[in-house]
Design a protein around this motif. Structure first.
Motif, PDB file in Angstrom:
ATOM      1  N   VAL A   1      -4.785   7.276   3.239  1.00 17.45           N
ATOM      2  CA  VAL A   1      -4.859   8.514   3.396  1.00 17.45           C
ATOM      3  C   VAL A   1      -5.848   8.836   4.694  1.00 17.45           C
ATOM      4  N   GLU A   2      -5.543   9.405   5.521  1.00 20.91           N
ATOM      5  CA  GLU A   2      -6.588   9.625   6.645  1.00 20.91           C
ATOM      6  C   GLU A   2      -7.781   9.939   6.538  1.00 20.91           C
ATOM      7  N   GLY A   3      -8.900   9.328   6.617  1.00 22.38           N
ATOM      8  CA  GLY A   3     -10.174  10.145   6.600  1.00 22.38           C
ATOM      9  C   GLY A   3     -10.584   9.948   5.073  1.00 22.38           C
ATOM     10  N   ASN A   4      -9.981   9.219   4.290  1.00 22.46           N
ATOM     11  CA  ASN A   4     -10.445   9.035   2.984  1.00 22.46           C
ATOM     12  C   ASN A   4     -10.191   7.478   2.315  1.00 22.46           C
ATOM     13  N   TRP A   5     -11.326   6.737   2.648  1.00 22.17           N
ATOM     14  CA  TRP A   5     -11.024   5.496   2.537  1.00 22.17           C
ATOM     15  C   TRP A   5     -11.110   5.259   0.756  1.00 22.17           C
ATOM     16  N   GLN A   6     -11.911   5.883   0.071  1.00 16.04           N
ATOM     17  CA  GLN A   6     -11.789   5.809  -1.593  1.00 16.04           C
ATOM     18  C   GLN A   6     -10.364   5.989  -2.111  1.00 16.04           C
ATOM     19  N   ALA A   7      -9.651   7.123  -1.424  1.00 18.32           N
ATOM     20  CA  ALA A   7      -8.504   7.332  -2.183  1.00 18.32           C
ATOM     21  C   ALA A   7      -7.495   6.311  -1.630  1.00 18.32           C
ATOM     22  N   THR A   8      -7.733   5.886  -0.318  1.00 15.00           N
ATOM     23  CA  THR A   8      -6.858   4.718   0.177  1.00 15.00           C
ATOM     24  C   THR A   8      -7.118   3.559  -0.806  1.00 15.00           C
ATOM     25  N   LEU A   9      -8.189   3.307  -1.017  1.00 13.60           N
ATOM     26  CA  LEU A   9      -8.451   2.084  -1.895  1.00 13.60           C
ATOM     27  C   LEU A   9      -7.774   2.090  -3.314  1.00 13.60           C
ATOM     28  N   ASN A  10      -8.211   3.416  -3.808  1.00 15.56           N
ATOM     29  CA  ASN A  10      -7.691   3.559  -5.307  1.00 15.56           C
ATOM     30  C   ASN A  10      -6.037   3.574  -5.083  1.00 15.56           C
ATOM     31  N   ASN A  11      -5.362   3.905  -4.067  1.00 17.87           N
ATOM     32  CA  ASN A  11      -4.022   4.047  -3.926  1.00 17.87           C
ATOM     33  C   ASN A  11      -3.324   2.489  -3.885  1.00 17.87           C
ATOM     34  N   TRP A  12      -4.031   1.761  -3.029  1.00 24.16           N
ATOM     35  CA  TRP A  12      -3.836   0.184  -2.879  1.00 24.16           C
ATOM     36  C   TRP A  12      -3.607  -0.680  -4.265  1.00 24.16           C
ATOM     37  N   ILE A  13      -4.945  -0.088  -5.099  1.00 31.58           N
ATOM     38  CA  ILE A  13      -4.986  -0.931  -6.261  1.00 31.58           C
ATOM     39  C   ILE A  13      -3.887  -0.442  -7.149  1.00 31.58           C
ATOM     40  N   THR A  14      -3.598   0.664  -7.275  1.00 32.76           N
ATOM     41  CA  THR A  14      -2.747   1.169  -8.231  1.00 32.76           C
ATOM     42  C   THR A  14      -1.363   0.399  -7.713  1.00 32.76           C
ATOM     43  N   TRP A  15      -0.857   0.312  -6.437  1.00 32.69           N
ATOM     44  CA  TRP A  15       0.205  -0.188  -6.050  1.00 32.69           C
ATOM     45  C   TRP A  15       0.163  -1.961  -6.384  1.00 32.69           C
ATOM     46  N   MET A  16      -0.914  -2.545  -6.214  1.00 28.23           N
ATOM     47  CA  MET A  16      -1.152  -3.796  -6.356  1.00 28.23           C
ATOM     48  C   MET A  16      -0.844  -4.145  -7.969  1.00 28.23           C
ATOM     49  N   GLU A  17      -1.464  -3.207  -8.788  1.00 30.88           N
ATOM     50  CA  GLU A  17      -1.314  -3.485 -10.355  1.00 30.88           C
ATOM     51  C   GLU A  17       0.216  -3.208 -10.669  1.00 30.88           C
ATOM     52  N   GLU A  18       0.730  -2.156 -10.183  1.00 29.13           N
ATOM     53  CA  GLU A  18       2.243  -1.938 -10.393  1.00 29.13           C
ATOM     54  C   GLU A  18       3.144  -2.846  -9.977  1.00 29.13           C
ATOM     55  N   SER A  19       2.766  -3.616  -8.622  1.00 30.17           N
ATOM     56  CA  SER A  19       3.421  -4.839  -8.180  1.00 30.17           C
ATOM     57  C   SER A  19       3.468  -6.053  -9.213  1.00 30.17           C
ATOM     58  N   ILE A  20       2.274  -6.264  -9.364  1.00 26.80           N
ATOM     59  CA  ILE A  20       1.885  -7.277 -10.260  1.00 26.80           C
ATOM     60  C   ILE A  20       2.855  -7.225 -11.856  1.00 26.80           C
ATOM     61  N   LEU A  21       2.487  -6.164 -12.321  1.00 24.41           N
ATOM     62  CA  LEU A  21       3.265  -5.814 -13.669  1.00 24.41           C
ATOM     63  C   LEU A  21       4.863  -5.862 -13.251  1.00 24.41           C
ATOM     64  N   ASN A  22       5.413  -5.357 -12.112  1.00 27.55           N
ATOM     65  CA  ASN A  22       6.800  -5.587 -11.984  1.00 27.55           C
ATOM     66  C   ASN A  22       7.289  -6.884 -11.918  1.00 27.55           C
ATOM     67  N   PHE A  23       6.723  -7.707 -11.162  1.00 30.02           N
ATOM     68  CA  PHE A  23       6.858  -9.153 -10.711  1.00 30.02           C
ATOM     69  C   PHE A  23       6.945  -9.792 -12.260  1.00 30.02           C
ATOM     70  N   ARG A  24       5.917  -9.442 -13.014  1.00 29.00           N
ATOM     71  CA  ARG A  24       5.970 -10.136 -14.256  1.00 29.00           C
ATOM     72  C   ARG A  24       6.982  -9.822 -15.280  1.00 29.00           C
ATOM     73  N   SER A  25       7.331  -8.657 -15.071  1.00 30.01           N
ATOM     74  CA  SER A  25       8.493  -8.246 -16.152  1.00 30.01           C
ATOM     75  C   SER A  25       9.761  -8.707 -15.681  1.00 30.01           C
ATOM     76  N   HIS A  26       9.890  -9.157 -14.426  1.00 29.84           N
ATOM     77  CA  HIS A  26      11.036  -9.904 -14.007  1.00 29.84           C
ATOM     78  C   HIS A  26      10.871 -11.493 -14.288  1.00 29.84           C
ATOM     79  N   GLY A  27       9.975 -11.820 -14.775  1.00 29.76           N
ATOM     80  CA  GLY A  27       9.756 -13.277 -15.282  1.00 29.76           C
ATOM     81  C   GLY A  27       9.066 -14.106 -13.867  1.00 29.76           C
ATOM     82  N   LEU A  28       8.815 -13.314 -12.893  1.00 34.31           N
ATOM     83  CA  LEU A  28       8.299 -13.989 -11.587  1.00 34.31           C
ATOM     84  C   LEU A  28       6.774 -14.455 -11.759  1.00 34.31           C
TER      85      LEU A  28
END
Length: 291
Positions: free
Chosen positions: A12-39
């Motif tokens: 998010v241009e000019g908004n570091w906190q929003a960018t950080l929040n988006n990245w954490i959400t993406w990381m959480e979703e990615s980790i759960l997605n990997f684990r749901s596939h047994g990875l």
């Protein structure tokens, strides 16, 4: 990969906190997605690639060594620490913290660090609570003799890691956390080709690997022994040709591969022999065994 981040609207241009929040959400979703596939074997999270490097085109990056870029660099380091703390906290709230190893700060090398001081970033992290949110500290380095036959690689590794980075981490910062070299290779001053055409390269890699074991460094990652095609990449720059990261010129790479793997074979064989003799009580105190 900035294009991937842009495509899923993390930044998010000019908004570091929003960018950080988006990245954490993406990381959480990615980790759960990997684990749901047994990875569940995807259990090591290296936090970004050389994040301490600033944009080559940024004015601040050109003020190397004169102190003018300090505020800019420290701001970047603080943002990295925020990311690491946020991911640590997120994994804890998910009940998964013990399932993942957090590695960082993936410090750039002497060759690419803008102050010529490879340990600044790692030291800063360690002095700002790194032990509380990291499992492993890490740094890169490329050993670059003037030519591939010079017998200087072990000494260079000793000066860089044993006498500098490890001493700094253990003695100056007081950390007992593991230390990894999460990117290394043997190169040549002024070139990215890493002695591709020299059979000596494998020998020098073996010398460096021996140094890594002798210094008690827990893990190392060689970048890179084999050529590889990168997904969705057709670029040609540095070590890349049409999207292929070229480790060696074809037909020559086996010199490096065989000599490096042979060194690894005998290192493992030596460990096995020493273990057998130690168990038999035949080598009490005679050999200072590498960690």
């Amino acid at each position: 990969n900035s294009s991937s981040i842009d495509s899923i609207e993390l930044y998010v241009e000019g908004n570091w906190q929003a960018t950080l929040n988006n990245w954490i959400t993406w990381m959480e979703e990615s980790i759960l997605n990997f684990r749901s596939h047994g990875l569940t074997n995807l259990n090591t999270l290296i936090l970004f690639t050389e994040p301490g490097k600033v944009d080559w085109n940024d004015t601040n990056a050109k003020n190397r060594g004169d102190g003018k870029d300090d505020a800019y660099r420290i701001d970047m380091w603080n943002k990295w620490i925020e990311c690491a703390k946020a991911l640590d906290y997120s994994l804890k709230t998910m009940g998964l913290r013990d399932k993942y190893i957090l590695v960082g700060p993936n410090q750039a090398t002497y060759a690419t660090d803008y102050r010529g001081n490879a340990g600044d970033f790692m030291k800063y992290v360690a002095q700002h609570g790194g032990d509380e949110y990291l499992d492993v500290y890490s740094s890169h380095n490329y050993v670059k003799p003037n030519d591939a036959t010079q017998d200087v690689c072990y000494d260079f590794m000793e000066i860089t890691y044993k006498d500098y980075l490890l001493d700094q981490l253990r003695n100056e910062c007081g950390s007992t956390k593991p230390f990894w070299i999460d990117e290394w290779n043997v190169g040549e001053v002024g070139y990215a080709q890493l002695h591709r055409e020299s059979p000596w390269r494998g020998t020098q890699l073996g010398v460096c690997a021996t140094a890594i074991m002798n210094f008690g460094i827990e893990n190392s990652m060689l970048w890179t022994l084999y050529s590889q095609q990168w997904p969705n990449n057709t670029s040609s720059s540095g070590e890349f040709t049409d999207g292929i990261a070229i480790s060696e010129n074809f037909g020559i790479e086996f010199y490096t591969e065989f000599s490096f793997l042979l060194g690894g074979y005998f290192a493992e064989l030596r460990h096995q022999i020493i273990s057998i003799l130690e168990e038999a009580g035949l080598l009490p105190g005679l050999i200072d065994r590498p960690a």
